[in-house]
Design a protein around this motif. Structure first.
Motif, PDB file in Angstrom:
ATOM      1  N   ASN A 243      40.947  22.952  89.272  1.00  9.50           N
ATOM      2  CA  ASN A 243      41.043  23.714  90.185  1.00  9.50           C
ATOM      3  C   ASN A 243      42.326  25.136  89.945  1.00  9.50           C
ATOM      4  OD1 ASN A 243      40.868  25.503  92.977  1.00  9.50           O
ATOM      5  ND2 ASN A 243      42.022  24.531  93.596  1.00  9.50           N
ATOM      6  N   ILE A 244      42.365  25.439  88.246  1.00  5.25           N
ATOM      7  CA  ILE A 244      43.315  25.981  87.951  1.00  5.25           C
ATOM      8  C   ILE A 244      42.546  27.349  87.445  1.00  5.25           C
ATOM      9  CG2 ILE A 244      44.267  23.718  86.926  1.00  5.25           C
ATOM     10  CD1 ILE A 244      43.239  24.371  84.040  1.00  5.25           C
ATOM     11  N   PRO A 245      43.519  28.395  87.480  1.00  2.00           N
ATOM     12  CA  PRO A 245      43.397  29.751  87.070  1.00  2.00           C
ATOM     13  C   PRO A 245      42.293  30.041  85.628  1.00  2.00           C
ATOM     14  CG  PRO A 245      45.103  29.501  87.443  1.00  2.00           C
ATOM     15  CD  PRO A 245      45.256  27.832  86.699  1.00  2.00           C
ATOM     16  N   SER A 246      41.079  30.389  85.835  1.00  2.00           N
ATOM     17  CA  SER A 246      39.644  30.284  84.240  1.00  2.00           C
ATOM     18  C   SER A 246      40.417  30.698  83.052  1.00  2.00           C
ATOM     19  CB  SER A 246      39.189  30.846  84.782  1.00  2.00           C
ATOM     20  OG  SER A 246      38.296  30.871  85.697  1.00  2.00           O
ATOM     21  N   GLY A 247      41.239  32.000  83.012  1.00  2.00           N
ATOM     22  CA  GLY A 247      41.678  32.846  81.648  1.00  2.00           C
ATOM     23  C   GLY A 247      43.127  31.925  81.094  1.00  2.00           C
ATOM     24  N   ALA A 248      44.198  31.095  82.387  1.00  2.00           N
ATOM     25  CA  ALA A 248      44.826  29.590  81.836  1.00  2.00           C
ATOM     26  C   ALA A 248      43.963  28.981  81.299  1.00  2.00           C
ATOM     27  CB  ALA A 248      45.961  29.800  82.448  1.00  2.00           C
ATOM     28  N   ALA A 249      42.921  28.586  81.706  1.00  3.98           N
ATOM     29  CA  ALA A 249      42.200  26.727  81.351  1.00  3.98           C
ATOM     30  C   ALA A 249      41.478  27.344  79.478  1.00  3.98           C
ATOM     31  CB  ALA A 249      41.556  26.906  82.099  1.00  3.98           C
ATOM     32  N   ILE A 250      41.182  28.268  79.545  1.00  2.00           N
ATOM     33  CA  ILE A 250      40.593  28.844  78.485  1.00  2.00           C
ATOM     34  C   ILE A 250      41.868  28.847  77.048  1.00  2.00           C
ATOM     35  CG2 ILE A 250      39.306  30.511  76.460  1.00  2.00           C
ATOM     36  CD1 ILE A 250      37.624  31.069  79.403  1.00  2.00           C
ATOM     37  N   VAL A 251      42.689  29.124  77.615  1.00  3.67           N
ATOM     38  CA  VAL A 251      44.092  29.702  76.880  1.00  3.67           C
ATOM     39  C   VAL A 251      44.668  28.304  76.130  1.00  3.67           C
ATOM     40  CG1 VAL A 251      46.162  30.850  75.869  1.00  3.67           C
ATOM     41  CG2 VAL A 251      43.960  31.453  77.125  1.00  3.67           C
ATOM     42  N   LEU A 252      44.408  27.323  77.286  1.00  3.34           N
ATOM     43  CA  LEU A 252      45.184  25.790  77.192  1.00  3.34           C
ATOM     44  C   LEU A 252      44.299  25.539  75.925  1.00  3.34           C
ATOM     45  CD1 LEU A 252      46.514  24.849  80.856  1.00  3.34           C
ATOM     46  CD2 LEU A 252      47.761  25.120  78.510  1.00  3.34           C
ATOM     47  N   VAL A 253      43.085  25.567  75.768  1.00  3.75           N
ATOM     48  CA  VAL A 253      41.886  24.448  75.415  1.00  3.75           C
ATOM     49  C   VAL A 253      42.520  25.333  73.523  1.00  3.75           C
ATOM     50  CG1 VAL A 253      39.691  23.967  75.072  1.00  3.75           C
ATOM     51  CG2 VAL A 253      40.148  24.262  76.977  1.00  3.75           C
ATOM     52  N   VAL A 254      42.766  25.733  73.930  1.00  2.51           N
ATOM     53  CA  VAL A 254      42.612  26.872  72.407  1.00  2.51           C
ATOM     54  C   VAL A 254      43.666  26.576  71.542  1.00  2.51           C
ATOM     55  CG1 VAL A 254      43.210  29.307  71.414  1.00  2.51           C
ATOM     56  CG2 VAL A 254      40.880  29.274  73.157  1.00  2.51           C
ATOM     57  N   SER A 255      44.771  25.903  72.497  1.00  4.82           N
ATOM     58  CA  SER A 255      46.522  25.989  72.111  1.00  4.82           C
ATOM     59  C   SER A 255      45.673  24.608  72.133  1.00  4.82           C
ATOM     60  CB  SER A 255      47.385  26.436  73.273  1.00  4.82           C
ATOM     61  OG  SER A 255      47.064  27.545  73.353  1.00  4.82           O
ATOM     62  N   GLY A 256      45.562  23.507  72.075  1.00  6.66           N
ATOM     63  CA  GLY A 256      45.281  21.979  71.839  1.00  6.66           C
ATOM     64  C   GLY A 256      44.561  22.155  70.951  1.00  6.66           C
ATOM     65  N   LEU A 257      43.263  22.278  70.578  1.00  7.07           N
ATOM     66  CA  LEU A 257      42.375  22.628  69.376  1.00  7.07           C
ATOM     67  C   LEU A 257      43.280  23.048  67.960  1.00  7.07           C
ATOM     68  CD1 LEU A 257      39.231  23.866  70.322  1.00  7.07           C
ATOM     69  CD2 LEU A 257      39.828  21.797  69.679  1.00  7.07           C
ATOM     70  N   PHE A 258      44.445  23.911  68.258  1.00 12.14           N
ATOM     71  CA  PHE A 258      45.173  24.514  67.355  1.00 12.14           C
ATOM     72  C   PHE A 258      45.936  23.140  66.961  1.00 12.14           C
ATOM     73  CE2 PHE A 258      49.424  25.749  65.604  1.00 12.14           C
ATOM     74  CZ  PHE A 258      49.021  25.919  64.324  1.00 12.14           C
ATOM     75  N   LEU A 259      46.979  22.680  68.093  1.00 10.81           N
ATOM     76  CA  LEU A 259      47.701  21.574  67.535  1.00 10.81           C
ATOM     77  C   LEU A 259      47.426  19.911  67.004  1.00 10.81           C
ATOM     78  CD1 LEU A 259      49.862  21.788  71.163  1.00 10.81           C
ATOM     79  CD2 LEU A 259      50.569  22.097  68.952  1.00 10.81           C
ATOM     80  N   LEU A 260      45.818  20.181  67.224  1.00 13.07           N
ATOM     81  CA  LEU A 260      45.109  19.222  66.820  1.00 13.07           C
ATOM     82  C   LEU A 260      44.454  19.232  65.594  1.00 13.07           C
ATOM     83  CD1 LEU A 260      42.249  18.457  69.569  1.00 13.07           C
ATOM     84  CD2 LEU A 260      43.764  16.450  68.767  1.00 13.07           C
ATOM     85  N   ALA A 261      44.230  20.601  65.029  1.00 15.24           N
ATOM     86  CA  ALA A 261      44.472  21.400  63.783  1.00 15.24           C
ATOM     87  C   ALA A 261      45.314  20.924  62.943  1.00 15.24           C
ATOM     88  CB  ALA A 261      43.066  22.624  62.891  1.00 15.24           C
ATOM     89  N   LEU A 262      46.594  21.663  63.196  1.00 17.67           N
ATOM     90  CA  LEU A 262      47.252  21.547  62.583  1.00 17.67           C
ATOM     91  C   LEU A 262      48.248  20.025  62.534  1.00 17.67           C
ATOM     92  CD1 LEU A 262      50.334  22.756  61.930  1.00 17.67           C
ATOM     93  CD2 LEU A 262      51.209  22.620  64.398  1.00 17.67           C
ATOM     94  N   LEU A 263      47.681  18.962  63.071  1.00 16.49           N
ATOM     95  CA  LEU A 263      48.096  17.402  62.667  1.00 16.49           C
ATOM     96  C   LEU A 263      47.306  17.105  62.218  1.00 16.49           C
ATOM     97  CD1 LEU A 263      49.275  16.197  66.784  1.00 16.49           C
ATOM     98  CD2 LEU A 263      50.587  16.700  64.598  1.00 16.49           C
ATOM     99  N   PHE A 264      46.399  17.456  62.280  1.00 15.18           N
ATOM    100  CA  PHE A 264      45.171  16.279  61.429  1.00 15.18           C
ATOM    101  C   PHE A 264      43.715  16.910  59.877  1.00 15.18           C
ATOM    102  CE2 PHE A 264      45.382  14.728  65.657  1.00 15.18           C
ATOM    103  CZ  PHE A 264      45.445  13.187  65.382  1.00 15.18           C
ATOM    104  N   SER A 265      44.713  18.564  60.069  1.00 12.88           N
ATOM    105  CA  SER A 265      43.951  18.790  59.160  1.00 12.88           C
ATOM    106  C   SER A 265      43.779  18.126  57.883  1.00 12.88           C
ATOM    107  CB  SER A 265      44.139  20.473  59.029  1.00 12.88           C
ATOM    108  OG  SER A 265      43.363  20.985  57.745  1.00 12.88           O
ATOM    109  N   PRO A 266      42.647  18.136  57.219  1.00 16.03           N
ATOM    110  CA  PRO A 266      42.184  17.258  55.861  1.00 16.03           C
ATOM    111  C   PRO A 266      43.376  17.200  54.804  1.00 16.03           C
ATOM    112  CG  PRO A 266      40.213  16.996  56.611  1.00 16.03           C
ATOM    113  CD  PRO A 266      41.132  18.150  57.658  1.00 16.03           C
ATOM    114  N   HIS A 267      43.455  18.501  55.096  1.00 19.24           N
ATOM    115  CA  HIS A 267      44.087  19.187  53.866  1.00 19.24           C
ATOM    116  C   HIS A 267      45.374  20.129  54.164  1.00 19.24           C
ATOM    117  CE1 HIS A 267      40.571  19.083  51.446  1.00 19.24           C
ATOM    118  NE2 HIS A 267      39.773  19.688  52.288  1.00 19.24           N
ATOM    119  N   GLN A 268      46.224  21.272  55.431  1.00 20.09           N
ATOM    120  CA  GLN A 268      46.945  21.310  55.670  1.00 20.09           C
ATOM    121  C   GLN A 268      47.868  20.918  57.171  1.00 20.09           C
ATOM    122  OE1 GLN A 268      46.376  25.296  55.982  1.00 20.09           O
ATOM    123  NE2 GLN A 268      44.970  26.179  55.485  1.00 20.09           N
ATOM    124  N   GLY A 269      47.258  19.655  57.215  1.00 27.20           N
ATOM    125  CA  GLY A 269      47.240  19.319  58.582  1.00 27.20           C
ATOM    126  C   GLY A 269      49.438  18.461  58.156  1.00 27.20           C
TER     127      GLY A 269
END
Length: 275
Positions: A243-269
């Motif tokens: 029960n949270i705003p839809s647009g904000a929820a989508i953006v939070l998932v976008v940000s979360g995926l980027f943080l995962l890539a930033l930490l665990f990327s095989p080449h640039q993480g």
């Protein structure tokens, strides 16, 4: 499986998810060009520069999306003109145009006593999209993707070497205008769903996440589109169950995926570089 199917029993959720998936693909492909050109702020500028066009078009009773397109495209011309006529760098020109068009839009809405729902255009209302909105988004998505496919080589050359592209006779001004027009159309298509403030995250987020994982431009588009779709669908389900705003929820998932890539990327993480 009930938790997966239950939201789809509501028509407004089906419309919202369909629109979010289309925008996830469209924003990722267009946003990739912004990232490799290091022009991420341009998306933010255009997103806010559509406001004066919206206010004027609403006042005169014409299609507000036409007004938004003209205003957004005009802002890119102003940036180019300032950069070409002075020693001002492009980032400063974008900051000036950003603030100027935003202030003009708010002023026009006040002076013209417009009943335009500013809150909806700033933050969006994806749960309110209709079948007509889906078709409109689908047409814009297909139109932009077909143009990217047809002129991929020219756009690739212009993106990485604009002077070289001009030297061999490519119409760089036309390519520049076409790319900015595609960005403006993408923002207009996204206004109803996530609003002009949050659309920048969809434009940049999936593409920059893909950039952490792959190197080729077309791979960035494909992987970014997948991240865009995952973010959109995941965000809608999070919005439904938490029960949270839809647009904000989508953006939070976008940000979360980027943080995962930033930490665990095989080449640039970060972790790969330290260990």
């Amino acid at each position: 499986m009930n938790w997966l199917i239950e939201p789809l029993t509501f028509e407004f959720m089906r419309h919202a998810i369909a629109t979010a998936v289309l925008l996830g693909v469209l924003c990722a492909v267009v946003g990739t060009y912004l990232i490799v050109q290091r022009m991420g702020l341009l998306g933010d500028v255009i997103a806010h520069a559509v406001l004066p066009g919206l206010a004027i078009a609403f006042f005169f009773g014409i299609d507000i999306y036409l007004g938004a397109f003209i205003s957004g495209t005009l802002s890119t011309f102003v940036i180019t003109w300032i950069e070409s006529q002075s020693r001002i760098k492009v980032d400063v020109a974008m900051a000036l145009v950003f603030s100027g068009f935003l202030a003009l839009g708010i002023t026009l809405i006040t002076v013209l006593q417009s009943k335009l729902d500013l809150h909806q255009f700033l933050f969006g209302d994806i749960l309110g999209v209709t079948a007509t909105d889906i078709w409109q988004t689908l047409i814009i998505t297909i139109f932009v993707l077909v143009l990217v496919k047809l002129f991929y080589k020219e756009l690739l050359f212009y993106t990485f070497d604009p002077l070289g592209a001009q030297a061999i006779g490519l119409p760089v001004q036309l390519i520049h205008f076409g790319l900015n027009a595609a960005i403006t159309l993408t923002i207009i298509a996204s206004m109803q769903a996530v609003g002009v403030i949050l659309v920048v995250s969809l434009l940049v987020g999936p593409g920059i996440t893909a950039y952490m994982l792959v190197k080729e431009l077309h791979h960035m588009m494909i992987v970014g589109a997948v991240f865009g779709m995952i973010s959109s669908v995941s965000g809608m389900y999070l919005s439904y169950y938490l029960n949270i705003p839809s647009g904000a929820a989508i953006v939070l998932v976008v940000s979360g995926l980027f943080l995962l890539a930033l930490l665990f990327s095989p080449h640039q993480g970060i972790l790969a570089q330290r260990f």
